[in-house]
Design a protein around this motif. Structure first.
Motif, PDB file in Angstrom:
ATOM      1  N   ARG A 288      55.258  49.886  93.534  1.00  0.00           N
ATOM      2  CA  ARG A 288      54.840  50.959  92.625  1.00  0.00           C
ATOM      3  C   ARG A 288      55.325  50.679  91.206  1.00  0.00           C
ATOM      4  O   ARG A 288      54.604  50.924  90.231  1.00  0.00           O
ATOM      5  N   LYS A 289      56.517  50.161  91.085  1.00  0.00           N
ATOM      6  CA  LYS A 289      57.042  49.864  89.752  1.00  0.00           C
ATOM      7  C   LYS A 289      56.184  48.810  89.062  1.00  0.00           C
ATOM      8  O   LYS A 289      55.918  48.897  87.856  1.00  0.00           O
ATOM      9  N   ASP A 296      51.032  42.509  88.329  1.00  0.00           N
ATOM     10  CA  ASP A 296      50.677  42.374  89.744  1.00  0.00           C
ATOM     11  C   ASP A 296      51.898  42.457  90.650  1.00  0.00           C
ATOM     12  O   ASP A 296      51.855  43.092  91.710  1.00  0.00           O
ATOM     13  N   LYS A 297      52.981  41.816  90.229  1.00  0.00           N
ATOM     14  CA  LYS A 297      54.168  41.755  91.077  1.00  0.00           C
ATOM     15  C   LYS A 297      55.407  41.621  90.199  1.00  0.00           C
ATOM     16  O   LYS A 297      55.389  40.889  89.198  1.00  0.00           O
ATOM     17  N   LEU A 298      56.454  42.321  90.554  1.00  0.00           N
ATOM     18  CA  LEU A 298      57.697  42.230  89.777  1.00  0.00           C
ATOM     19  C   LEU A 298      58.322  40.848  89.930  1.00  0.00           C
ATOM     20  O   LEU A 298      58.295  40.247  91.009  1.00  0.00           O
ATOM     21  N   LEU A 303      63.355  43.816  87.486  1.00  0.00           N
ATOM     22  CA  LEU A 303      63.984  44.795  88.379  1.00  0.00           C
ATOM     23  C   LEU A 303      64.689  45.917  87.621  1.00  0.00           C
ATOM     24  O   LEU A 303      64.667  47.078  88.031  1.00  0.00           O
ATOM     25  N   ASP A 304      65.315  45.576  86.479  1.00  0.00           N
ATOM     26  CA  ASP A 304      66.046  46.581  85.709  1.00  0.00           C
ATOM     27  C   ASP A 304      65.262  47.085  84.504  1.00  0.00           C
ATOM     28  O   ASP A 304      65.799  47.799  83.659  1.00  0.00           O
ATOM     29  N   PHE A 592      60.574  59.501  93.991  1.00  0.00           N
ATOM     30  CA  PHE A 592      60.047  58.632  92.932  1.00  0.00           C
ATOM     31  C   PHE A 592      58.561  58.353  93.148  1.00  0.00           C
ATOM     32  O   PHE A 592      57.756  58.440  92.211  1.00  0.00           O
ATOM     33  N   LEU A 593      58.202  58.030  94.380  1.00  0.00           N
ATOM     34  CA  LEU A 593      56.795  57.730  94.690  1.00  0.00           C
ATOM     35  C   LEU A 593      55.911  58.957  94.465  1.00  0.00           C
ATOM     36  O   LEU A 593      54.785  58.848  93.966  1.00  0.00           O
TER      37      LEU A 593
END
Length: 599
Positions: A288-289, A296-298, A303-304, A592-593
């Motif tokens: 979700r972040k 597309d992808k972290l 992460l921070d 959060f979601l």
């Protein structure tokens, strides 16, 4: 009335004037050396005499032990602070060598003392513990006696301690030297900046992804450039440990860390098993972040990252006042302790070059004062770090009236108090958020903590376990260390990231600390254990501080399983406690979601 302006630079002159040039500190080291010799002479006299020591003799040895240990810890804390505040302080590095030698000498004397305790038969030992002064120390003295019985002879253990100065602790100091020379060159706001590793690490919470990526690329390059030196250092540290374990007949490399943390392997295995089965919500959060950030992808450096393009900045003064306000809602003693820490310059928080990365709390037992180290740049995570370290400080404060032997709590319960303090501040931050955007950012700060403790720390544990297994067979190359780290990160993060941090083994100080092996799983234990305590505190309200202090006082005089049973009525070897603790983390994720579903 103007609010108090708290200093961002600590006061070390209270202890010894003149920093690393201090004549007072030179004299303190000499006095400490004399105390160590006196303690050694005292215990050696009884070891070599024909008559057995009685309770009066043991009490006399313990009194001298307490005086000596306080002096040595005072010295160690001072040097830690000197090195952290200025990584280029060469005199402080030399003083580190002196305190390391003194620690090894004291450890040799303690080995003799422990062997003396082990020399009593069961009947004789029970008789010794009938003494009123010694009965309150029964747990820790019996623990020392049992550990001594598992080791080699006093002569062999003394040789190990002597060789450890250069063959073990020396390699740990080598890491400090290497890190002190690393600078990260970053282009920001149109100019080239030379950052310390501590300053560079703070950039990973920047809202600018291009800056985060730039710092990460330079970060990886910097640590990879030192990989040969760092892999050699790590291999020698592990090799020394494994050889000592082999001499003692210890097959499991987790035996020592579990013993030091006063916990059963069954408890550790159950904790990781429950975490592993409940990673899916955390993976959903990471996915979700990525959506919210429009990627597309972290990657690791995301992460921070803050979700808002507007970087949240809180001044040190505002952060300090907020922490004090929230602690006062919990209890008067925690609030009073923390206020004293701010007012009396116990905290080093200035954002400047030349400081060590990370944060820590250290205690000066002869002065009954704490010192806290960090680099404060105004991020929400900085506030969490500050609250975390104040939690450590409050733990030592709560135990200040106890005998020194009953104050040596293990790392896992040490992280309980710090994480508990973090949670007080984190929950209050979410509740006091002025806007939905701010609430989301602060809620995410809580979730990020769960990701760090349940995923990042898990990766460290998996890496270190596999590294030690391979190190038993021989040296492990830097390339292989990178592979082991990447594999551990992929497993721990559920393959949720696009790019990982293979040189993390090189950049993380915790792998190089000689005092505590496996400097990882205690963090996760402390986090989840503190969740259980925190849930109880919320249920009982403000009056819970007295019970909390009672729990903290017991942390150094019983196993964690007994501690949990006594104060929480929980069986840590069973999954139920861990499930309920992990569920509190999942609740934050679900909130959060839900908040981000419409975005």
């Amino acid at each position: 009335m103007t609010a108090t302006a708290y200093s961002t630079v600590w006061d070390l002159d209270t202890f010894f004037k003149g920093g690393s040039d201090s004549k007072e500190f030179e004299q303190h080291l000499q006095t400490t050396r004399e105390h160590i010799q006196s303690f050694y002479n005292q215990v050696h006299k009884w070891q070599t005499s024909n008559s057995a020591a009685d309770a009066k003799d043991i009490n006399a040895m313990i009194d001298l032990f307490q005086q000596t240990a306080k002096k040595l810890r005072q010295a160690g804390a001072f040097v830690n602070c000197l090195q952290a505040q200025n990584t280029e302080d060469r005199k402080a590095k030399a003083l580190r060598g002196s305190t390391t030698e003194l620690s090894a000498e004291f450890q040799t004397a303690l080995t003799v003392f422990d062997q003396l305790l082990a020399s009593f038969d069961e009947a004789g030992w029970k008789n010794i513990l009938k003494d009123e002064s010694l009965s309150e120390l029964a747990f820790v003295l019996t623990e020392r006696r049992e550990r001594a019985a598992e080791k080699r002879s006093q002569e062999e253990e003394s040789v190990i301690n002597a060789l450890a100065i250069d063959g073990y602790h020396g390699w740990g100091q080598m890491y400090d030297v290497i890190v002190g020379n690393i600078k990260i060159s970053v282009r920001e706001d149109g100019e080239e900046k030379q950052l310390s590793v501590g300053q560079a690490a703070n950039k990973f919470s920047s809202p600018d992804r291009s800056l985060r990526k730039q710092v990460f690329d330079k970060w990886e390059k910097a640590w990879s450039g030192q990989a040969d030196y760092l892999s050699k250092t790590l291999n020698h540290l592990a090799g020394f440990r494994l050889n000592v374990y082999k001499l003692r007949g210890w097959e499991d490399f987790l035996k020592e860390p579990l013993s030091l943390n006063r916990m059963k392997k069954e408890t550790l295995d159950t904790m990781w098993e429950v975490i592993s089965k409940n990673k899916a919500p955390l993976v959903r959060y990471i996915e979700r972040k990525a959506e919210l950030l429009g990627i597309d992808k972290l990657s690791w450096y995301d992460l921070d990252a803050p979700l808002s393009k507007t970087e949240m900045k809180v001044s040190y003064q505002e952060g300090a006042r907020f922490i004090l306000e929230q602690f006062s809602q919990f209890g008067e003693e925690m609030s009073a302790f923390s206020e004293k820490a701010f007012e009396d310059k116990w905290i080093e928080a200035e954002d400047r070059p030349g400081k060590s990365p990370g944060g820590f709390h250290t205690y000066f037992p002869e002065s009954s004062q704490s010192r806290i180290f960090m680099t404060y740049s105004g991020t929400p995570s900085n506030i969490s770090t500050l609250a975390h370290e104040l939690g450590h400080g409050f733990h030592t404060y709560a135990m200040k009236e106890l005998h020194l032997l009953n104050r040596s709590y293990a790392m896992n319960v040490a992280e309980t108090a710090s994480t508990f303090a973090e949670m007080i501040v984190a929950d209050a931050s979410v509740k006091n958020a002025k806007t939905e955007e701010e609430k989301l950012a602060l809620l995410e700060e809580k979730v990020q903590r769960s990701v760090a403790l349940l995923m990042n720390i898990h990766a460290r544990f998996l890496f270190e376990s596999r590294f030690y297994a391979e190190r038993k067979k021989g040296n492990v190359s830097a390339e292989r260390l990178n592979e082991l780290m990447a594999e551990a990160q992929k497993e721990a993060y559920g393959n949720a990231l696009d790019e990982y941090h293979p040189s993390f083994w090189a950049s993380k100080l915790h792998f190089y600390i000689t005092g505590v092996p496996f400097y990882n799983f205690p963090y996760t234990f402390g986090y989840l254990f503190s969740l259980g305590i925190y849930a109880q505190a919320i249920e009982e309200g403000k009056g819970y501080e007295e019970k909390y202090i009672a729990l903290l006082k017991d942390t150094a005089s019983m196993t964690v399983e007994d501690l949990a049973m006594k104060h929480l009525k929980a069986d840590l070897t069973k999954p139920e406690f861990w499930k309920s603790a992990v569920q509190l983390c999942i609740d934050d994720v679900e909130e959060f979601l839900a908040l981000t579903e419409k975005k």
